[in-house]
Design a protein around this motif. Sequence first.
Motif, PDB file in Angstrom:
ATOM      1  N   LYS A  88       0.821  -1.206   0.000  1.00  0.00           N
ATOM      2  CA  LYS A  88       0.000   0.000   0.000  1.00  0.00           C
ATOM      3  C   LYS A  88       0.859   1.263   0.000  1.00  0.00           C
ATOM      4  O   LYS A  88       0.506   2.276  -0.606  1.00  0.00           O
ATOM      5  CB  LYS A  88      -0.937   0.001   1.218  1.00  0.00           C
ATOM      6  CG  LYS A  88      -2.089  -0.988   1.098  1.00  0.00           C
ATOM      7  CD  LYS A  88      -2.955  -0.975   2.349  1.00  0.00           C
ATOM      8  CE  LYS A  88      -4.094  -1.994   2.231  1.00  0.00           C
ATOM      9  NZ  LYS A  88      -4.914  -2.035   3.460  1.00  0.00           N
ATOM     10  N   LYS A  89       1.999   1.192   0.693  1.00  0.00           N
ATOM     11  CA  LYS A  89       2.911   2.331   0.708  1.00  0.00           C
ATOM     12  C   LYS A  89       3.625   2.499  -0.633  1.00  0.00           C
ATOM     13  O   LYS A  89       3.946   3.613  -1.050  1.00  0.00           O
ATOM     14  CB  LYS A  89       3.948   2.155   1.821  1.00  0.00           C
ATOM     15  CG  LYS A  89       3.358   2.225   3.228  1.00  0.00           C
ATOM     16  CD  LYS A  89       4.440   1.987   4.273  1.00  0.00           C
ATOM     17  CE  LYS A  89       3.853   2.010   5.687  1.00  0.00           C
ATOM     18  NZ  LYS A  89       4.887   1.717   6.713  1.00  0.00           N
TER      19      LYS A  89
ATOM     20  N   PRO B 144       0.865   3.977  -5.332  1.00  0.00           N
ATOM     21  CA  PRO B 144       0.034   5.160  -5.054  1.00  0.00           C
ATOM     22  C   PRO B 144      -1.457   4.856  -5.234  1.00  0.00           C
ATOM     23  O   PRO B 144      -1.833   3.950  -5.981  1.00  0.00           O
ATOM     24  CB  PRO B 144       0.515   6.180  -6.097  1.00  0.00           C
ATOM     25  CG  PRO B 144       1.841   5.682  -6.557  1.00  0.00           C
ATOM     26  CD  PRO B 144       1.795   4.193  -6.442  1.00  0.00           C
ATOM     27  N   LYS B 145      -2.310   5.611  -4.552  1.00  0.00           N
ATOM     28  CA  LYS B 145      -3.754   5.430  -4.688  1.00  0.00           C
ATOM     29  C   LYS B 145      -4.264   5.958  -6.019  1.00  0.00           C
ATOM     30  O   LYS B 145      -5.233   5.449  -6.560  1.00  0.00           O
ATOM     31  CB  LYS B 145      -4.472   6.127  -3.526  1.00  0.00           C
ATOM     32  CG  LYS B 145      -4.210   5.473  -2.167  1.00  0.00           C
ATOM     33  CD  LYS B 145      -5.011   6.149  -1.074  1.00  0.00           C
ATOM     34  CE  LYS B 145      -4.759   5.462   0.278  1.00  0.00           C
ATOM     35  NZ  LYS B 145      -5.519   6.112   1.372  1.00  0.00           N
ATOM     36  N   ASN B 146      -3.631   6.993  -6.540  1.00  0.00           N
ATOM     37  CA  ASN B 146      -4.015   7.536  -7.835  1.00  0.00           C
ATOM     38  C   ASN B 146      -3.750   6.501  -8.934  1.00  0.00           C
ATOM     39  O   ASN B 146      -2.648   5.952  -9.025  1.00  0.00           O
ATOM     40  CB  ASN B 146      -3.233   8.816  -8.113  1.00  0.00           C
ATOM     41  CG  ASN B 146      -3.589   9.443  -9.447  1.00  0.00           C
ATOM     42  OD1 ASN B 146      -3.067   9.048 -10.488  1.00  0.00           O
ATOM     43  ND2 ASN B 146      -4.486  10.419  -9.427  1.00  0.00           N
TER      44      ASN B 146
ATOM     45  N   LEU C 188      -0.791   7.281 -11.402  1.00  0.00           N
ATOM     46  CA  LEU C 188       0.503   7.131 -10.735  1.00  0.00           C
ATOM     47  C   LEU C 188       0.791   5.662 -10.425  1.00  0.00           C
ATOM     48  O   LEU C 188       1.943   5.223 -10.508  1.00  0.00           O
ATOM     49  CB  LEU C 188       0.529   7.957  -9.451  1.00  0.00           C
ATOM     50  CG  LEU C 188       0.530   9.477  -9.618  1.00  0.00           C
ATOM     51  CD1 LEU C 188       0.503  10.172  -8.258  1.00  0.00           C
ATOM     52  CD2 LEU C 188       1.769   9.930 -10.410  1.00  0.00           C
ATOM     53  N   ALA C 189      -0.268   4.907 -10.080  1.00  0.00           N
ATOM     54  CA  ALA C 189      -0.082   3.476  -9.804  1.00  0.00           C
ATOM     55  C   ALA C 189       0.367   2.736 -11.058  1.00  0.00           C
ATOM     56  O   ALA C 189       1.253   1.871 -10.997  1.00  0.00           O
ATOM     57  CB  ALA C 189      -1.380   2.880  -9.263  1.00  0.00           C
TER      58      ALA C 189
ATOM     59  N   THR D 258       3.998   3.782 -11.806  1.00  0.00           N
ATOM     60  CA  THR D 258       4.909   3.176 -10.834  1.00  0.00           C
ATOM     61  C   THR D 258       5.139   1.704 -11.141  1.00  0.00           C
ATOM     62  O   THR D 258       6.281   1.227 -11.147  1.00  0.00           O
ATOM     63  CB  THR D 258       4.340   3.317  -9.408  1.00  0.00           C
ATOM     64  OG1 THR D 258       4.181   4.705  -9.093  1.00  0.00           O
ATOM     65  CG2 THR D 258       5.271   2.681  -8.382  1.00  0.00           C
TER      66      THR D 258
END
Length: 331
Positions: free
Chosen positions: A78-79, A82-84, A87-88, A91
Motif C-alpha cells: 500500500k505504501k 500510489p492510490k491515484n 501514478l499506480a 509506478t
Amino acid sequence: MRIQKNFTEIVGFMLLGMAVLVISFNDRFTISNPLFPESLLTFNMIFLSILIEAIPFVLIGVFIAGIIQVFVTEEHLKKLIPKNKLLAVLTSCFIGALFPACECGIVPIVRRLIAKGVPLFAGVGFLLTGPLINPIVVFSTYMAFGEDLRMAMLRMGLGLAIAVIIAGFISVLFKSNQLKRSKGMTNERSTVHKQPIGKRLKSMLEHAIDEFFDMGKFLIMGAILAAFVQTYISTKSILGLGEGIVASTLIMMGLAYLLSLCSEADAFIAASFRHLFPQTSLLGFLIYGPMLDLKNTIMMMAVFNIRFVMVLMIIITGTVLGILLFVHPWI
C-alpha cells in the motif's frame, strides 16, 4: 508432506527428464535411425531449447514470489503503490522495467503481487514491462542491431507507452483481481511474517516449490505448443503473406506469438529480418512477443479467469498494432 502435495507434478517432471536423457544420450536414437522421424527429433530439440531457456527465469520468478509471500505485507504494498490510478500504473511499469524477468518468470510474481493486494491494472503494467524493457533486454537489442541505440530506445520507449495505455484500459474495464483460486493461493493473509527468520525462510522455500510445480506444468504445455508450431508450420509461408505495412506488422506480431522466444534473445531473431521488413514491423515483433506469446498465454490462463485473458489479448494486440501504425511515419 511437501512431496506428497506435489507428487503428481514431481513424477511428471522425473518422467520427462528420463525421456530427455534417453533420447539425448542413447546412440540408437539418431536422425539416421528410422525409429524416429527427423521432424520428431527437431520437435524434441526445439521443445528442450524453449524449456531450458525459460526454466531459469521461472525459478527466479517463483523465488521472488516466495519472498513476496513471506516477507512483503499488504501494508508494504500500500505504501509502494500510489492510490491515484495513473501514478499506480506508471509506478508499476517503471518497477517492472527494472526486473530481469522473461514473460514466463513474471507470471508467478504478478500473481503473488495481485493476491497480496496490488490492483489488477498495476499488476498488468508490471506483467507487460518486466519482460519487455528490463536492462538485459535493452542491451541485447542494442547488440543485436549492430550497436544501434535508436532501435533499443524505440523498443523501450514505445513499449513503455503501450504498457501504460493497456494498463489504463484494464483499470477501466476490470475492478476485481480476476485471479483463479488455486492451492497456491489459499493462505495469502497468514501471519507468517511474524514468525522467526528460520521458519520464514522455510516457508519462503515451500511457497517457491509450490509455485514452481503449479506453473511448471503450464510452461511445459506452452513449450510443447510452441515447438509444434515451429516444427510443422513453415515460417517462409507465413512471411510471404506480409505485403504492406499493416500486413507485415501483423505477420511479425503473429510470428513473435508463435515462436515464443525468450525476450532476452528475440532481438537477434528480429535482426535477421531487417532486410525483409521495415522497422515498424520489427518493432511489432520486439514489443508484442514479450507481452504475449503461446507460453505465457497458457500460463496466464492457469492464473487468471479466461475471459480476462481473452480481453487482455485483444487489448494488447489492438494497442500494439494501433500505436505502431500511428508512429510509423516517424520511425
